[in-house]
Design an enzyme around this catalytic site. Sequence first.
Site, mmCIF file in Angstrom:
data_model
loop_
_atom_site.group_PDB
_atom_site.id
_atom_site.type_symbol
_atom_site.label_atom_id
_atom_site.label_comp_id
_atom_site.label_asym_id
_atom_site.label_seq_id
_atom_site.Cartn_x
_atom_site.Cartn_y
_atom_site.Cartn_z
ATOM 1 N N ALA A 139 3.754 14.409 -2.969
ATOM 2 C CA ALA A 139 2.825 13.431 -3.525
ATOM 3 C C ALA A 139 3.366 12.012 -3.438
ATOM 4 O O ALA A 139 2.594 11.064 -3.252
ATOM 5 C CB ALA A 139 2.503 13.791 -4.973
ATOM 6 N N TYR A 140 4.670 11.837 -3.576
ATOM 7 C CA TYR A 140 5.233 10.487 -3.523
ATOM 8 C C TYR A 140 4.993 9.858 -2.149
ATOM 9 O O TYR A 140 4.494 8.741 -2.040
ATOM 10 C CB TYR A 140 6.727 10.520 -3.823
ATOM 11 C CG TYR A 140 7.382 9.160 -3.753
ATOM 12 C CD1 TYR A 140 7.176 8.227 -4.765
ATOM 13 C CD2 TYR A 140 8.198 8.806 -2.675
ATOM 14 C CE1 TYR A 140 7.765 6.970 -4.708
ATOM 15 C CE2 TYR A 140 8.792 7.547 -2.612
ATOM 16 C CZ TYR A 140 8.569 6.638 -3.631
ATOM 17 O OH TYR A 140 9.142 5.389 -3.565
ATOM 18 N N ALA A 141 5.361 10.596 -1.096
ATOM 19 C CA ALA A 141 5.193 10.066 0.260
ATOM 20 C C ALA A 141 3.720 9.824 0.582
ATOM 21 O O ALA A 141 3.357 8.804 1.166
ATOM 22 C CB ALA A 141 5.808 11.028 1.272
ATOM 23 N N SER A 163 1.275 9.287 -1.538
ATOM 24 C CA SER A 163 0.754 8.162 -2.332
ATOM 25 C C SER A 163 1.170 6.828 -1.727
ATOM 26 O O SER A 163 0.386 5.869 -1.721
ATOM 27 C CB SER A 163 1.238 8.264 -3.783
ATOM 28 O OG SER A 163 2.638 8.040 -3.895
#
Length: 252
Positions: free
Chosen positions: A173-175, A177
């Site tokens: 999710a970090y990448a 987002s």
Amino acid sequence: MLQSQIINLDNITLNYNAFNNKSILITGCTDGIGKAVALECAKHNANLILLGKNARKLDKLKTEIQELYNNTPDLLLFDLEKAGFEHYEELANTLSQKHQKLDILLHNAAILGVKTDINNYPILDWFKTMQVNLNSPFILTQTLLPLLKKSNQAELIFTTAPEGFNSQAYYGAYAISKAGINNLAEILSLELESNTNINVNTINPNKVLTKLRNKSFPGEDKRNLLLPENIVGYYLYLMSNPDRLNGVCLDI
């Protein structure tokens, strides 16, 4: 695609007078890069609006700014993860009552989420990470565009990350987002360039010693990392934007 650009601050004289009485809203301001940028803007007489979810940290930063620079920022206690649409509307109304315009909006708040494979990524953590890192910058930007449009030269800035450009396993999710932030910034830069005074750019801090970085790479040699204070000048450059950049990713 955002145009990647590298600058040498040694060849640039920053106009610190550009920050005098500028209304600047910063998310993720109580730690790391956001705090370093807030302190430097306060030093140069900006009208700071500090948004965060931790009242104790916000009050501590406010006191520090007051004692160092005799500058009193506005505090917005706001939880980007849990806020609903009505909370954004209330925030915009509050700002409109206190400020005639908004000159700079810096989206700096972010969380790492969980480092694991997509197959095992916890759904609730996925939603939480996307809400803080991508959905809230979109909603906050949309809500505050009317105030930004009232500025003679507004700057909309997003902090991105290398993972948003080069896919890496287990960053989930970090990448995704951050890739979304890059696309959001690019679309906004195209939509706003012809009919507003708003410039839209991103900045990629790369390897900086922050809590998020430490959580992502707990075993790395911290001596090889830049400190947030070392890169503040790049943020101030984009905030003052002497070259009127738009649709650029400033790589550090």
